[in-house]
Scaffold this motif. Sequence first.
Motif, PDB file in Angstrom:
ATOM      1  N   VAL A 159       0.903  -1.260   0.143  1.00 35.96           N
ATOM      2  CA  VAL A 159       0.014  -0.066  -0.030  1.00 35.96           C
ATOM      3  C   VAL A 159       0.955   1.210   0.041  1.00 35.96           C
ATOM      4  CG1 VAL A 159      -1.801  -1.284   1.366  1.00 35.96           C
ATOM      5  CG2 VAL A 159      -0.230  -0.029   2.582  1.00 35.96           C
ATOM      6  N   ASN A 180      -2.170  -7.358  -6.902  1.00 42.63           N
ATOM      7  CA  ASN A 180      -2.611  -7.707  -5.509  1.00 42.63           C
ATOM      8  C   ASN A 180      -1.538  -8.963  -5.064  1.00 42.63           C
ATOM      9  OD1 ASN A 180      -3.448  -9.771  -7.312  1.00 42.63           O
ATOM     10  ND2 ASN A 180      -5.606  -9.894  -6.028  1.00 42.63           N
ATOM     11  N   THR A 191      -4.905  -0.569  -2.897  1.00 42.09           N
ATOM     12  CA  THR A 191      -3.553  -0.128  -2.723  1.00 42.09           C
ATOM     13  C   THR A 191      -3.544   1.224  -1.725  1.00 42.09           C
ATOM     14  OG1 THR A 191      -3.447   1.526  -4.553  1.00 42.09           O
ATOM     15  CG2 THR A 191      -3.084  -0.789  -5.083  1.00 42.09           C
ATOM     16  N   THR A 194      -1.587   4.244  -4.088  1.00 41.28           N
ATOM     17  CA  THR A 194      -0.229   4.137  -4.894  1.00 41.28           C
ATOM     18  C   THR A 194      -0.253   5.119  -6.067  1.00 41.28           C
ATOM     19  OG1 THR A 194       0.001   1.940  -3.947  1.00 41.28           O
ATOM     20  CG2 THR A 194       0.956   2.468  -6.178  1.00 41.28           C
ATOM     21  N   LEU A 213      -6.025  -4.650  -8.847  1.00 38.80           N
ATOM     22  CA  LEU A 213      -5.858  -3.626  -7.783  1.00 38.80           C
ATOM     23  C   LEU A 213      -7.095  -2.526  -7.722  1.00 38.80           C
ATOM     24  CD1 LEU A 213      -2.110  -3.026  -7.970  1.00 38.80           C
ATOM     25  CD2 LEU A 213      -3.291  -4.132  -6.275  1.00 38.80           C
ATOM     26  N   LEU A 216      -5.448   3.737  -7.037  1.00 31.61           N
ATOM     27  CA  LEU A 216      -4.170   4.082  -7.271  1.00 31.61           C
ATOM     28  C   LEU A 216      -4.184   4.873  -8.874  1.00 31.61           C
ATOM     29  CD1 LEU A 216      -2.928   2.213 -10.118  1.00 31.61           C
ATOM     30  CD2 LEU A 216      -3.122   0.314  -8.485  1.00 31.61           C
TER      31      LEU A 216
END
Length: 357
Positions: A159, A180, A191, A194, A213, A216
Amino acid sequence: MKKCHVVYLVCTATMIGTGLGAAPAPAGRTTHVVHPGESIQKAVDAAVPGDTVLVTPGTYHESVTVSTPRLTLRGMGRTTVIRPSTKKAAEDDACAGGGNGICVFGTKDRNVKGVTVAGLTVTGFTRTGLLSAATDGLTVRNVTAVKNGVWGIAQERSVHGIFRGNTARDNGDAGIFLANTITAEEGAADTQGTEVAHNRVEGNRIGITVRRLRNLAVADNHVTGNCAGVFVVGDENKPKAGDLVVRDNHVVRNNRSCPKTERLPALQGSGIVLTGTEKVLVADNTVEGHSGKSPLSGGIVLFKSMVGVTGEKNEVNGNRLRDNAPADLVSTETGDAARSNTFEGNTCGTSKPAGMC
């Protein structure tokens, strides 16, 4: 000697104390300076949270594992080069044994926090130049990852990552790969913000891959000369991949030809591809000069995933597209899924099906 148990990718990494000379740094922190012929790993093992390991220009034949919170591993530019060792890896050296260059690993129960890797080149490893797992707030900045067998820079189960100003070139799979988890089948992971930004990614199979994911941003990257530019990948697991942003990237002429794999068909001429995703915003990108005969060819492509999962509620807005074939905008979605995706304000000449420009 102590061992840090790493469960996602490896077993253990050995930490060995050292009497390497060090220089004092502000606020009571220490800078450990490494010169050619000395061991980066010994300096890392001697460091405590908050310290810096400064690696001077030269070529270092080793793999390096970092598990110390708030440690900075910094080179002095591209002339600080890390290559594989010619020696056989120790049985408990999961980083080198796995074919990786720099590894930043937390544990099953605790993420390693606040590590920074910056200002160096990692090249020639059979798997990954820089690999991280179970991290919180990892910063990878101004790293050059070149000619590694699979990924240039890769991360899983982490993360708050920041990947900024890096160059990933001529790696076997993705230049930058975020997931992931690399090996297990699980739903998409959050995340927690991110960021993959201002990187130059070229000559890889795929420039940037984001797999399973959420939450992000992929922004302001220059992506060129790959078989495919940017891939956002989902599948049948829950929660679904998506709820993220791909914006302000310059994605140009990703026309290398790559053979099919177990997961994907042959690739050529793909700019930005969404497959099996939801609520992805693709906005304000420049996507030009793609051409190929892959099912995934085109400028911006919404593609039903390889396991038949539809893409829904994605937004493709304000992008500048030209000279992409078979079309600037491509969608293979049908029915309710197709109607839920929106295409607005894009500058483009062709779409498949017609009417999306």
